[in-house]
Scaffold this motif. Sequence first.
Motif, mmCIF file in Angstrom:
data_model
loop_
_atom_site.group_PDB
_atom_site.id
_atom_site.type_symbol
_atom_site.label_atom_id
_atom_site.label_comp_id
_atom_site.label_asym_id
_atom_site.label_seq_id
_atom_site.Cartn_x
_atom_site.Cartn_y
_atom_site.Cartn_z
ATOM 1 N N ARG A 56 0.834 -1.215 0.000
ATOM 2 C CA ARG A 56 0.000 0.000 0.000
ATOM 3 C C ARG A 56 0.859 1.252 0.000
ATOM 4 N NH1 ARG A 56 -4.181 -1.886 4.562
ATOM 5 N NH2 ARG A 56 -5.579 -3.080 3.230
ATOM 6 N N THR A 57 1.908 1.242 0.785
ATOM 7 C CA THR A 57 2.807 2.397 0.855
ATOM 8 C C THR A 57 3.431 2.666 -0.501
ATOM 9 O OG1 THR A 57 3.275 1.938 3.180
ATOM 10 C CG2 THR A 57 4.862 3.309 1.997
ATOM 11 N N SER A 97 2.308 1.672 -3.429
ATOM 12 C CA SER A 97 1.245 2.039 -4.361
ATOM 13 C C SER A 97 0.835 3.500 -4.181
ATOM 14 C CB SER A 97 0.034 1.130 -4.157
ATOM 15 O OG SER A 97 -1.023 1.516 -4.997
ATOM 16 N N ASP A 98 0.696 3.944 -2.937
ATOM 17 C CA ASP A 98 0.324 5.341 -2.675
ATOM 18 C C ASP A 98 1.391 6.296 -3.198
ATOM 19 O OD1 ASP A 98 -1.972 4.453 -1.466
ATOM 20 O OD2 ASP A 98 -1.279 4.828 0.593
ATOM 21 N N GLU A 99 2.656 5.948 -2.990
ATOM 22 C CA GLU A 99 3.738 6.809 -3.479
ATOM 23 C C GLU A 99 3.763 6.825 -5.009
ATOM 24 O OE1 GLU A 99 8.591 7.249 -3.325
ATOM 25 O OE2 GLU A 99 7.557 6.331 -1.616
ATOM 26 N N GLU A 119 1.228 6.420 -7.004
ATOM 27 C CA GLU A 119 0.089 7.235 -7.450
ATOM 28 C C GLU A 119 0.382 8.727 -7.275
ATOM 29 O OE1 GLU A 119 -3.159 8.463 -9.240
ATOM 30 O OE2 GLU A 119 -2.487 6.391 -9.222
ATOM 31 N N ALA A 120 1.047 9.090 -6.188
ATOM 32 C CA ALA A 120 1.419 10.490 -5.980
ATOM 33 C C ALA A 120 2.390 10.950 -7.074
ATOM 34 C CB ALA A 120 2.038 10.681 -4.594
ATOM 35 N N GLU A 170 -5.246 15.739 -4.453
ATOM 36 C CA GLU A 170 -4.754 14.450 -3.948
ATOM 37 C C GLU A 170 -3.240 14.486 -3.718
ATOM 38 O OE1 GLU A 170 -6.079 11.101 -6.245
ATOM 39 O OE2 GLU A 170 -8.133 11.871 -6.320
ATOM 40 N N TYR A 177 -1.332 14.027 -0.139
ATOM 41 C CA TYR A 177 -0.298 13.015 0.052
ATOM 42 C C TYR A 177 0.968 13.670 0.598
ATOM 43 C CZ TYR A 177 3.016 9.265 -0.703
ATOM 44 O OH TYR A 177 3.981 8.304 -0.499
ATOM 45 N N HIS A 182 2.938 12.995 4.139
ATOM 46 C CA HIS A 182 4.245 12.347 3.978
ATOM 47 C C HIS A 182 5.317 13.432 3.839
ATOM 48 C CE1 HIS A 182 1.365 9.282 2.733
ATOM 49 N NE2 HIS A 182 2.245 8.415 3.162
#
Length: 141
Positions: free
Chosen positions: A62-63, A65-67, A69-70, A104, A108, A112
């Motif tokens: 997840r971490t 994937s989130d990065e 996407e950012a 978004e 993020y 972060h």
Amino acid sequence: MKMNMHEILAGGGAVIVIMTLIQITPIKVNPWSAIAKAIGRAINGEVLDKVEKLGDDLQSLRTVSDEREAKAARVRILRFGDEIYQGTMHSKEHFDQTLDDITEYEQYCASHPDFKNDMTVLTVQTIKETYQKCLGKHNFL
């Protein structure tokens, strides 16, 4: 000192009765549950370890994937900004999508603080100013 079978069974029966009585008392002590949990952990220990590792791996995924996407949102923002600098006209829907990307991306970055986010500050400002001008003049593609 030898014990015969009768004495062993009588002693074991007494232990069972005592454990059952302890379970019935209003005190929240349940030796049967404790024994069952201990046996369950012994039998399923390896499975529990694998489930815990799987949970850790999922959080790591997840971490990442989130990065990812950012970073993709940042690329879209910068590309849109480049198109504005080149004089390309855009539809209101394209602006709206890019503004969603900006929201978004900024959320993020705020959650972060170690993420490198200073690349888009001026581009975001330009996109928002251009959007305001287009809204005022009804000048979308």
